[in-house]
Each structure stands twice: as structure tokens, then as C-alpha cells.
Motif scaffolding. Structure first.
Motif, PDB file in Angstrom:
ATOM      1  N   LYS A 188      11.218  -7.945  -8.479  1.00 23.67           N
ATOM      2  CA  LYS A 188      12.619  -8.051  -8.865  1.00 23.67           C
ATOM      3  C   LYS A 188      12.997  -6.863  -9.728  1.00 23.67           C
ATOM      4  N   THR A 189      14.292  -6.704  -9.957  1.00 24.48           N
ATOM      5  CA  THR A 189      14.775  -5.607 -10.794  1.00 24.48           C
ATOM      6  C   THR A 189      14.129  -5.665 -12.173  1.00 24.48           C
ATOM      7  N   GLY A 190      13.651  -4.527 -12.618  1.00 27.15           N
ATOM      8  CA  GLY A 190      13.018  -4.449 -13.921  1.00 27.15           C
ATOM      9  C   GLY A 190      11.512  -4.494 -13.870  1.00 27.15           C
ATOM     10  N   ASP A 191      10.948  -4.941 -12.737  1.00 22.57           N
ATOM     11  CA  ASP A 191       9.500  -5.032 -12.616  1.00 22.57           C
ATOM     12  C   ASP A 191       8.873  -3.670 -12.332  1.00 22.57           C
ATOM     13  N   TYR A 192       7.619  -3.557 -12.717  1.00 15.22           N
ATOM     14  CA  TYR A 192       6.820  -2.427 -12.261  1.00 15.22           C
ATOM     15  C   TYR A 192       6.522  -2.590 -10.775  1.00 15.22           C
ATOM     16  N   ALA A 193       6.045  -1.530 -10.163  1.00 15.54           N
ATOM     17  CA  ALA A 193       5.719  -1.563  -8.743  1.00 15.54           C
ATOM     18  C   ALA A 193       4.514  -2.458  -8.482  1.00 15.54           C
ATOM     19  N   MET A 194       4.577  -3.219  -7.384  1.00  7.80           N
ATOM     20  CA  MET A 194       3.385  -3.857  -6.831  1.00  7.80           C
ATOM     21  C   MET A 194       2.613  -2.827  -6.019  1.00  7.80           C
ATOM     22  N   ALA A 195       3.350  -1.925  -5.383  1.00 15.33           N
ATOM     23  CA  ALA A 195       2.787  -0.785  -4.669  1.00 15.33           C
ATOM     24  C   ALA A 195       3.916   0.207  -4.443  1.00 15.33           C
ATOM     25  N   GLY A 196       3.577   1.475  -4.384  1.00 14.99           N
ATOM     26  CA  GLY A 196       4.571   2.509  -4.118  1.00 14.99           C
ATOM     27  C   GLY A 196       3.902   3.725  -3.518  1.00 14.99           C
ATOM     28  N   VAL A 197       4.663   4.470  -2.710  1.00 14.37           N
ATOM     29  CA  VAL A 197       4.130   5.681  -2.092  1.00 14.37           C
ATOM     30  C   VAL A 197       5.192   6.776  -2.128  1.00 14.37           C
ATOM     31  N   ALA A 198       4.816   7.941  -2.644  1.00 17.95           N
ATOM     32  CA  ALA A 198       5.641   9.143  -2.584  1.00 17.95           C
ATOM     33  C   ALA A 198       5.090  10.051  -1.502  1.00 17.95           C
ATOM     34  N   ALA A 199       5.960  10.553  -0.644  1.00 12.51           N
ATOM     35  CA  ALA A 199       5.541  11.434   0.449  1.00 12.51           C
ATOM     36  C   ALA A 199       6.296  12.748   0.377  1.00 12.51           C
ATOM     37  N   ARG A 200       5.600  13.847   0.675  1.00 11.41           N
ATOM     38  CA  ARG A 200       6.237  15.164   0.781  1.00 11.41           C
ATOM     39  C   ARG A 200       5.664  15.890   1.977  1.00 11.41           C
ATOM     40  N   LEU A 201       6.547  16.438   2.806  1.00 15.73           N
ATOM     41  CA  LEU A 201       6.144  17.192   3.991  1.00 15.73           C
ATOM     42  C   LEU A 201       6.838  18.544   4.005  1.00 15.73           C
ATOM     43  N   VAL A 202       6.098  19.579   4.384  1.00 16.81           N
ATOM     44  CA  VAL A 202       6.662  20.899   4.642  1.00 16.81           C
ATOM     45  C   VAL A 202       6.376  21.235   6.103  1.00 16.81           C
ATOM     46  N   LEU A 203       7.434  21.538   6.864  1.00 16.74           N
ATOM     47  CA  LEU A 203       7.301  21.833   8.290  1.00 16.74           C
ATOM     48  C   LEU A 203       7.494  23.322   8.544  1.00 16.74           C
ATOM     49  N   MET A 216       0.228   7.667  -4.610  1.00 17.81           N
ATOM     50  CA  MET A 216       0.264   6.204  -4.561  1.00 17.81           C
ATOM     51  C   MET A 216       0.383   5.610  -5.966  1.00 17.81           C
ATOM     52  N   THR A 217       1.169   4.535  -6.049  1.00 16.77           N
ATOM     53  CA  THR A 217       1.469   3.864  -7.312  1.00 16.77           C
ATOM     54  C   THR A 217       0.893   2.456  -7.316  1.00 16.77           C
ATOM     55  N   ALA A 218       0.241   2.083  -8.416  1.00 17.20           N
ATOM     56  CA  ALA A 218      -0.156   0.695  -8.698  1.00 17.20           C
ATOM     57  C   ALA A 218      -1.274   0.184  -7.798  1.00 17.20           C
ATOM     58  N   VAL A 219      -1.998   1.064  -7.130  1.00 19.88           N
ATOM     59  CA  VAL A 219      -3.061   0.609  -6.227  1.00 19.88           C
ATOM     60  C   VAL A 219      -4.397   1.274  -6.537  1.00 19.88           C
ATOM     61  N   ASP A 220      -4.545   1.788  -7.754  1.00 15.86           N
ATOM     62  CA  ASP A 220      -5.819   2.352  -8.212  1.00 15.86           C
ATOM     63  C   ASP A 220      -5.764   2.379  -9.739  1.00 15.86           C
ATOM     64  N   GLU A 253      -7.695   4.370   1.496  1.00 15.01           N
ATOM     65  CA  GLU A 253      -7.994   5.136   0.285  1.00 15.01           C
ATOM     66  C   GLU A 253      -7.533   4.434  -0.985  1.00 15.01           C
ATOM     67  N   SER A 254      -6.624   3.485  -0.855  1.00 15.73           N
ATOM     68  CA  SER A 254      -6.141   2.769  -2.034  1.00 15.73           C
ATOM     69  C   SER A 254      -7.219   1.809  -2.536  1.00 15.73           C
ATOM     70  N   ASN A 255      -7.082   1.398  -3.778  1.00 20.29           N
ATOM     71  CA  ASN A 255      -8.083   0.516  -4.387  1.00 20.29           C
ATOM     72  C   ASN A 255      -7.383  -0.511  -5.279  1.00 20.29           C
ATOM     73  N   PRO A 256      -6.517  -1.344  -4.682  1.00 21.30           N
ATOM     74  CA  PRO A 256      -5.749  -2.286  -5.501  1.00 21.30           C
ATOM     75  C   PRO A 256      -6.588  -3.474  -5.960  1.00 21.30           C
ATOM     76  N   GLU A 257      -6.087  -4.152  -6.974  1.00 21.24           N
ATOM     77  CA  GLU A 257      -6.726  -5.369  -7.464  1.00 21.24           C
ATOM     78  C   GLU A 257      -5.838  -6.569  -7.139  1.00 21.24           C
ATOM     79  N   SER A 258      -6.459  -7.682  -6.865  1.00 18.95           N
ATOM     80  CA  SER A 258      -5.709  -8.919  -6.670  1.00 18.95           C
ATOM     81  C   SER A 258      -5.171  -9.407  -8.014  1.00 18.95           C
ATOM     82  N   ASP A 259      -3.937  -9.910  -8.008  1.00 19.83           N
ATOM     83  CA  ASP A 259      -3.352 -10.500  -9.211  1.00 19.83           C
ATOM     84  C   ASP A 259      -2.347 -11.560  -8.794  1.00 19.83           C
ATOM     85  N   GLU A 260      -1.536 -11.987  -9.752  1.00 11.88           N
ATOM     86  CA  GLU A 260      -0.591 -13.068  -9.466  1.00 11.88           C
ATOM     87  C   GLU A 260       0.493 -12.668  -8.472  1.00 11.88           C
ATOM     88  N   HIS A 261       0.652 -11.368  -8.226  1.00 10.36           N
ATOM     89  CA  HIS A 261       1.680 -10.897  -7.303  1.00 10.36           C
ATOM     90  C   HIS A 261       1.178 -10.728  -5.872  1.00 10.36           C
TER      91      HIS A 261
END
Length: 295
Positions: A188-203, A216-220, A253-261
Motif C-alpha cells: 500500500k501507499t507508504g510501504d517499502y518495496a516487497m520487490a523492485g527492479v530498475a532496468a537500463r538499456l543502451v541500444l 534489484m530492491t528488497a530481495v537481498d 540471482e535474487s535472494n529474498p527472505e520469506s516474511d509476513e508479506h
């Protein structure tokens, strides 16, 4: 509950702030205060000395200079959100800024403060990693440039020295055919990420991926890059099939932990999905004549 008493300093220059950090015993730096102040209120943090840098006007900036987008230590999340430069040129920055917490936090919290806190659930660390960003720190021995890849050590722990002050973070200005994006899952609004990914490409001119980055966010234990997925993307033409393969590699490659979410398997699946979506947007923003990928 009120905070415990502490000594408060308000430097007005970077040199004065660095001098205080060197001379005082274990000072805590205050910029936006959106993490520190609540911790003070509930006495989860009890510093004896606080160095408040909000009076250093020279650190309040957001601009391009010398081939970099430079974000000063007092630039707020809202400054990024409201910037026409960001909106027109830096897709992942424009994506992430409105997703940080809520408007009250974005109006006071700082990008650099978030990076310095090194919370693996924070978004800006992944953005820096995806953009080959750098952290600029000033200490008693002068200025130091720290690549984002070398900055994050553990949750809430970085390579920054106790006597150093981060003055800015910066990323290279985009190449002619560069695109970036950020996708995030939160309850919900205000929460930290459960998971997130930033991508950048140069063509290149033939629509071949020259450079690929995935943060990657919140998975390591820290914000982390998906280097296997990056290598799989480079040298290939964007396609939904390619991005599906890269998403699977990022999940591995991610290494998340199980939690209440959610359990770890669910979060890995979300990395896969979010990576595919972020790569699709990044490819489109890089200027593909015809979008070859789907969300």
C-alpha cells in the motif's frame, strides 16, 4: 514519547560539517530526518550528538553538469518528482520518485539520505546500481568517489567512513539511445518495496543492446545487480522472449527472505515479472521504432 536529550550542531558549510564529524564523538547526520526523527521519538535511536546539515545551502541542487546528473545531499524526493529534466530524460528516476513513501516523506526526505541509510528495501540504491552511479563523499582527507557497486556492504552499512559526509550522488547523462525504468511491488501507499527492479538499456543503431543493467530492491541483503541477466541481454535485440529469459535469470540471482508479506518463492516470481516490465519500458524509452516486447 520525546527523544532523549542530544547535542545539536548546525553547520552552514561542507568544511564546517566535516570538521564536526572529525572532532565529535560518534555524531549522527540529519538531513531529511524521515527515518531518524521517528527513531528519535520512540528512542530506537539515542545519539549523543546530531549534526544537522540542512543549513548548507550549497548542497541543495539537482542538475546536469560535466556529463553527469548530479543530486546534492539536500535535494528532496519531491525535487526529483517535480523536475522537468527528470521527466524528459531519466525514465527510472521519474518512475521511482512518486513511489517513495507518501507526499509528506517525499517533501522532506532526501535522495542522498536514503542512499546513505542503505536499507535494502530503499529504491534509490537500485537506481544508482542500474545507472552505474557514484557516491561523492567529503572527509578530512578531501573528496572521494565511491562507485555504487562498492558502496553497499550490509543492511544499513556502507563503505562510508565515520568522518565523511556524502555531498552528492551522480549518474552519467544518458547515451543517445538509452532508456530506463523502475517497477515496484508494495502492499500500500507508504510501504517499502516487497520487490523492485530498475532496468537500463543502451541500444546501438541496429537495435542491439550494447549495455544492460538491472538493479534489484528488497530481495537481498543489499540493493543488488542481476549480473547474469545483464550479460544475457547484451549483444541481443530486445524481444519479449529475451526479456522473459532475463527475468528468470534475475529471479535466480535474487535472494529474498520469506516474511509476513510473502514467501521467498513468491518474491522471486515478482522479480521475474517486474524485470520483464522494466526492461520493456526501458527498451521503448531507448527509442525502438516498433515496440517488440509486451508487459
Amino acid at each position: 514519547m520525546k527523544s532523549a536529550p542530544f547535542e545539536h550542531h548546525e553547520p552552514t558549510t561542507v568544511d564546517e560539517a566535516v570538521s564536526l564529524l572529525e572532532s565529535l564523538d560518534g555524531p549522527t547526520i540529519l538531513s531529511g530526518g524521515q527515518s531518524l526523527v521517528p527513531m528519535l521519538r520512540f528512542r530506537l535511536a539515542n545519539p549523543d550528538v546530531v549534526v544537522d546539515i540542512n543549513g548548507i545551502d550549497s548542497l541543495d541542487y539537482l542538475h546536469e553538469e560535466d556529463g553527469y546528473l548530479r543530486i546534492g545531499a539536500l535535494a528532496r524526493h519531491a525535487d526529483v518528482e517535480d523536475s522537468s529534466l527528470i521527466d524528459e530524460t531519466y525514465g527510472s528516476f521519474a518512475d521511482v520518485a512518486p513511489l517513495v513513501a507518501d507526499p509528506q516523506v517525499r517533501n522532506r526526505g532526501t535522495v542522498v539520505g536514503s542512499v546513505a541509510q542503505a536499507d535494502p528495501k530503499g529504491d534509490w540504491g537500485s537506481i544508482l546500481l542500474a545507472h552505474d552511479g557514484e557516491v561523492i563523499a567529503r572527509g578530512p582527507d578531501g573528496e572521494r568517489t565511491i562507485p555504487a557497486d562498492e558502496f553497499f556492504l550490509l543492511p544499513y552499512d556502507t563503505t562510508l567512513d565515520d568522518t565523511e559526509l556524502i555531498t552528492e550522488v551522480r549518474v552519467p547523462t544518458p547515451a543517445p539511445r538509452e532508456g530506463s525504468a523502475y517497477h515496484k511491488l508494495k502492499r500500500k501507499t507508504g510501504d517499502y518495496a516487497m520487490a523492485g527492479v530498475a532496468a537500463r538499456l543502451v541500444l546501438d543503431d541496429d537495435d542491439v543492446i550494447e549495455t544492460a543493467r538491472l538493479g534489484m530492491t528488497a530481495v537481498d541483503i543489499t540493493n543488488a545487480r542481476a549480473t547474469d541477466a545483464e550479460a544475457h541481454l547484451e549483444g541481443e535485440r530486445p524481444s519479449s522472449e529475451l526479456f522473459e529469459e532475463a527475468g528468470g535469470l534475475a529471479a535466480e540471482e535474487s535472494n529474498p527472505e520469506s516474511d509476513e508479506h510473502g514467501d521467498a518463492g513468491y518474491k522471486e516470481r515478482m522479480v521475474d515479472v517486474l524485470a520483464q516490465r522494466a526492461l520493456g519500458d526501458a527498451a521503448e524509452r531507448a527509442g525502438l521504432v516498433k515496440r517488440r516486447v509486451s508487459q
